[in-house]
Structures are given as C-alpha cells and as structure tokens.
Design a protein around this motif. Structure first.
Motif, PDB file in Angstrom:
ATOM      1  N   ASN A  38       0.813  -1.210   0.000  1.00  0.00           N
ATOM      2  CA  ASN A  38       0.000   0.000   0.000  1.00  0.00           C
ATOM      3  C   ASN A  38       0.849   1.263   0.000  1.00  0.00           C
ATOM      4  O   ASN A  38       0.463   2.271  -0.577  1.00  0.00           O
ATOM      5  CB  ASN A  38      -0.936   0.013   1.219  1.00  0.00           C
ATOM      6  N   SER A  39       2.007   1.231   0.656  1.00  0.00           N
ATOM      7  CA  SER A  39       2.809   2.444   0.757  1.00  0.00           C
ATOM      8  C   SER A  39       4.132   2.360   0.007  1.00  0.00           C
ATOM      9  O   SER A  39       4.763   3.375  -0.221  1.00  0.00           O
ATOM     10  CB  SER A  39       3.091   2.755   2.230  1.00  0.00           C
ATOM     11  N   GLY A  40       4.596   1.156  -0.328  1.00  0.00           N
ATOM     12  CA  GLY A  40       5.872   0.985  -1.000  1.00  0.00           C
ATOM     13  C   GLY A  40       7.057   1.146  -0.068  1.00  0.00           C
ATOM     14  O   GLY A  40       8.178   1.257  -0.500  1.00  0.00           O
ATOM     15  N   ILE A  41       6.814   1.159   1.243  1.00  0.00           N
ATOM     16  CA  ILE A  41       7.870   1.360   2.227  1.00  0.00           C
ATOM     17  C   ILE A  41       8.405   0.012   2.678  1.00  0.00           C
ATOM     18  O   ILE A  41       7.639  -0.915   2.931  1.00  0.00           O
ATOM     19  CB  ILE A  41       7.326   2.145   3.447  1.00  0.00           C
ATOM     20  N   HIS A  42       9.737  -0.105   2.804  1.00  0.00           N
ATOM     21  CA  HIS A  42      10.351  -1.337   3.287  1.00  0.00           C
ATOM     22  C   HIS A  42      10.058  -1.514   4.767  1.00  0.00           C
ATOM     23  O   HIS A  42      10.113  -0.563   5.538  1.00  0.00           O
ATOM     24  CB  HIS A  42      11.870  -1.323   3.057  1.00  0.00           C
ATOM     25  N   ILE A  43       9.743  -2.751   5.155  1.00  0.00           N
ATOM     26  CA  ILE A  43       9.413  -3.074   6.534  1.00  0.00           C
ATOM     27  C   ILE A  43      10.588  -3.812   7.154  1.00  0.00           C
ATOM     28  O   ILE A  43      11.049  -4.818   6.630  1.00  0.00           O
ATOM     29  CB  ILE A  43       8.148  -3.961   6.600  1.00  0.00           C
ATOM     30  N   ASN A  44      11.077  -3.340   8.279  1.00  0.00           N
ATOM     31  CA  ASN A  44      12.160  -3.989   9.005  1.00  0.00           C
ATOM     32  C   ASN A  44      11.642  -5.316   9.559  1.00  0.00           C
ATOM     33  O   ASN A  44      10.606  -5.345  10.224  1.00  0.00           O
ATOM     34  CB  ASN A  44      12.619  -3.074  10.135  1.00  0.00           C
ATOM     35  N   PRO A  45      12.333  -6.452   9.307  1.00  0.00           N
ATOM     36  CA  PRO A  45      11.855  -7.744   9.801  1.00  0.00           C
ATOM     37  C   PRO A  45      11.704  -7.786  11.322  1.00  0.00           C
ATOM     38  O   PRO A  45      10.791  -8.430  11.829  1.00  0.00           O
ATOM     39  CB  PRO A  45      12.928  -8.731   9.338  1.00  0.00           C
ATOM     40  N   ASN A  46      12.595  -7.095  12.064  1.00  0.00           N
ATOM     41  CA  ASN A  46      12.456  -7.068  13.521  1.00  0.00           C
ATOM     42  C   ASN A  46      11.168  -6.381  13.938  1.00  0.00           C
ATOM     43  O   ASN A  46      10.483  -6.818  14.867  1.00  0.00           O
ATOM     44  CB  ASN A  46      13.645  -6.358  14.173  1.00  0.00           C
ATOM     45  N   VAL A  47      10.827  -5.292  13.274  1.00  0.00           N
ATOM     46  CA  VAL A  47       9.605  -4.556  13.588  1.00  0.00           C
ATOM     47  C   VAL A  47       8.388  -5.416  13.268  1.00  0.00           C
ATOM     48  O   VAL A  47       7.440  -5.495  14.046  1.00  0.00           O
ATOM     49  CB  VAL A  47       9.562  -3.212  12.826  1.00  0.00           C
ATOM     50  N   GLN A  48       8.426  -6.089  12.131  1.00  0.00           N
ATOM     51  CA  GLN A  48       7.320  -6.944  11.722  1.00  0.00           C
ATOM     52  C   GLN A  48       7.145  -8.098  12.708  1.00  0.00           C
ATOM     53  O   GLN A  48       6.026  -8.412  13.110  1.00  0.00           O
ATOM     54  CB  GLN A  48       7.578  -7.480  10.313  1.00  0.00           C
ATOM     55  N   THR A  49       8.244  -8.725  13.141  1.00  0.00           N
ATOM     56  CA  THR A  49       8.173  -9.820  14.107  1.00  0.00           C
ATOM     57  C   THR A  49       7.643  -9.322  15.440  1.00  0.00           C
ATOM     58  O   THR A  49       6.821  -9.987  16.069  1.00  0.00           O
ATOM     59  CB  THR A  49       9.563 -10.457  14.295  1.00  0.00           C
ATOM     60  N   GLU A  50       8.093  -8.155  15.873  1.00  0.00           N
ATOM     61  CA  GLU A  50       7.631  -7.593  17.158  1.00  0.00           C
ATOM     62  C   GLU A  50       6.136  -7.289  17.116  1.00  0.00           C
ATOM     63  O   GLU A  50       5.419  -7.548  18.086  1.00  0.00           O
ATOM     64  CB  GLU A  50       8.435  -6.342  17.515  1.00  0.00           C
ATOM     65  N   ARG A  51       5.640  -6.772  16.009  1.00  0.00           N
ATOM     66  CA  ARG A  51       4.196  -6.507  15.868  1.00  0.00           C
ATOM     67  C   ARG A  51       3.403  -7.803  15.951  1.00  0.00           C
ATOM     68  O   ARG A  51       2.382  -7.885  16.624  1.00  0.00           O
ATOM     69  CB  ARG A  51       3.910  -5.816  14.539  1.00  0.00           C
ATOM     70  N   GLU A  52       3.880  -8.820  15.235  1.00  0.00           N
ATOM     71  CA  GLU A  52       3.201 -10.110  15.251  1.00  0.00           C
ATOM     72  C   GLU A  52       3.251 -10.719  16.655  1.00  0.00           C
ATOM     73  O   GLU A  52       2.269 -11.276  17.137  1.00  0.00           O
ATOM     74  CB  GLU A  52       3.840 -11.055  14.229  1.00  0.00           C
ATOM     75  N   TYR A  53       4.388 -10.599  17.325  1.00  0.00           N
ATOM     76  CA  TYR A  53       4.552 -11.107  18.686  1.00  0.00           C
ATOM     77  C   TYR A  53       3.547 -10.442  19.635  1.00  0.00           C
ATOM     78  O   TYR A  53       2.849 -11.120  20.392  1.00  0.00           O
ATOM     79  CB  TYR A  53       5.989 -10.851  19.154  1.00  0.00           C
ATOM     80  N   GLN A  54       3.464  -9.111  19.589  1.00  0.00           N
ATOM     81  CA  GLN A  54       2.557  -8.378  20.476  1.00  0.00           C
ATOM     82  C   GLN A  54       1.094  -8.726  20.189  1.00  0.00           C
ATOM     83  O   GLN A  54       0.295  -8.886  21.117  1.00  0.00           O
ATOM     84  CB  GLN A  54       2.778  -6.861  20.348  1.00  0.00           C
ATOM     85  N   ASN A  90      18.114 -11.782  22.923  1.00  0.00           N
ATOM     86  CA  ASN A  90      17.515 -10.570  23.470  1.00  0.00           C
ATOM     87  C   ASN A  90      16.340 -10.083  22.627  1.00  0.00           C
ATOM     88  O   ASN A  90      15.887  -8.953  22.809  1.00  0.00           O
ATOM     89  CB  ASN A  90      18.571  -9.464  23.578  1.00  0.00           C
ATOM     90  N   CYS A  91      15.870 -10.913  21.694  1.00  0.00           N
ATOM     91  CA  CYS A  91      14.783 -10.527  20.798  1.00  0.00           C
ATOM     92  C   CYS A  91      13.577 -11.428  21.016  1.00  0.00           C
ATOM     93  O   CYS A  91      13.726 -12.631  21.233  1.00  0.00           O
ATOM     94  CB  CYS A  91      15.220 -10.666  19.340  1.00  0.00           C
ATOM     95  N   ASN A  92      12.390 -10.857  20.916  1.00  0.00           N
ATOM     96  CA  ASN A  92      11.172 -11.662  20.921  1.00  0.00           C
ATOM     97  C   ASN A  92      11.061 -12.362  19.576  1.00  0.00           C
ATOM     98  O   ASN A  92      11.568 -11.877  18.578  1.00  0.00           O
ATOM     99  CB  ASN A  92       9.949 -10.774  21.147  1.00  0.00           C
ATOM    100  N   MET A  93      10.387 -13.500  19.562  1.00  0.00           N
ATOM    101  CA  MET A  93      10.211 -14.216  18.306  1.00  0.00           C
ATOM    102  C   MET A  93       8.822 -14.843  18.237  1.00  0.00           C
ATOM    103  O   MET A  93       8.154 -15.001  19.256  1.00  0.00           O
ATOM    104  CB  MET A  93      11.271 -15.302  18.137  1.00  0.00           C
TER     105      MET A  93
END
Length: 151
Positions: A38-54, A90-93
């Motif tokens: 929708n926006s053409g913006i690259h998504i950081n995999p860590n951010v995407q994983t953290e969103r899915e985790y939450q 130290n990362c959520n998964m």
C-alpha cells in the motif's frame, strides 16, 4: 560523417561487450526487506516480528500444563508429544509449527521458553525469525524434543 558515427557506434558496442563480468562468481543472495504494497515502504523484519509477537500475546493460550504432564509422566502411549523452544536471545520471536493438519504460532519472549503439544509420528516444519536471522528446520517427530536458539 557517417563513417565516423558508425565507427563510434562500433567502438562503443565493442567496449560495452568487453566488460569485466564474471559469470562464474558465486555471489550471496540477499533477500530484501518486505515491502508494504500500500505504501511501498520497506518493513524492518524485527519490527514486523515484534508486531506479530505483540498481537499474538493477546490471544495465545499456553499449553504449559499439558507439556509438563507429557515430560514428567510416561507418555509413550500418548498420541501427542511436546516441542519446546528456548529463546536465549535478546529478541522476541514468533515460532511457527506446521505439519499435516496442524498449524500453530507461538510467541516466545526474549530469554523465555515456548512449547506446544503436537500429534506424533509426523513431519513438522519449525520456523521463526530471531534477531534478523531465520531459523527453519523440518523434523519427523516421534517423541518430545527441545531446541535452544540464540543469536
């Protein structure tokens, strides 16, 4: 003038074809970050994983009692076995376990353990992203097992 243009074109083509391309070199294949269509913006995999985790934390119901019963009692006659994953980073998964007629996503916090009960005697694909590293393994499960992941 025509001869000069033809000669210049020939020289240009000759020089372009003489590039230093090495077709036999092995270059690493890099996967680019996912792009939001929708926006053409690259998504950081860590951010995407953290969103899915939450998001998953809000609805996830752990199977702690079943896993402990399986590990502590003789469960050789049981149709299910446990899979435990220790996240020593130290990362959520988010761990995904998929097999024949089975699919489950498990949120595992940093330095925590996640587990699930799965039907035994089946192939399972266990995968997840941990601190920008992808973990993926296919395993035929006949009894309970544990995995330790770290970055």
């Amino acid at each position: 003038m025509k001869k000069f243009l033809l000669f210049s074109l020939f020289i240009t083509l000759l020089l372009n074809s003489c590039g230093t391309t090495n077709y036999n070199s092995k270059r690493p294949i890099y996967k680019s970050s996912p792009v939001n269509p929708n926006s053409g913006i690259h998504i950081n995999p860590n951010v995407q994983t953290e969103r899915e985790y939450q998001a998953l934390l809000k609805t996830y119901k752990p199977e702690t009692a079943e896993v402990l019963n399986s590990l502590l009692n003789d469960s050789s006659n049981s149709p299910t076995v446990s899979i435990s994953v220790e996240n020593k980073s130290n990362c959520n998964m988010v761990l995904t376990i998929s097999g024949k007629n089975y699919f489950k996503k498990i949120p595992i916090g940093a330095n925590k353990i996640g587990s699930a009960m799965v039907p035994k005697n089946q192939n399972y694909n266990v995968s997840g992203m941990l601190c920008n590293s992808v973990y993926e393994k296919t395993k035929y499960v006949t009894n309970s097992f544990s995995i330790k992941l770290s970055n």
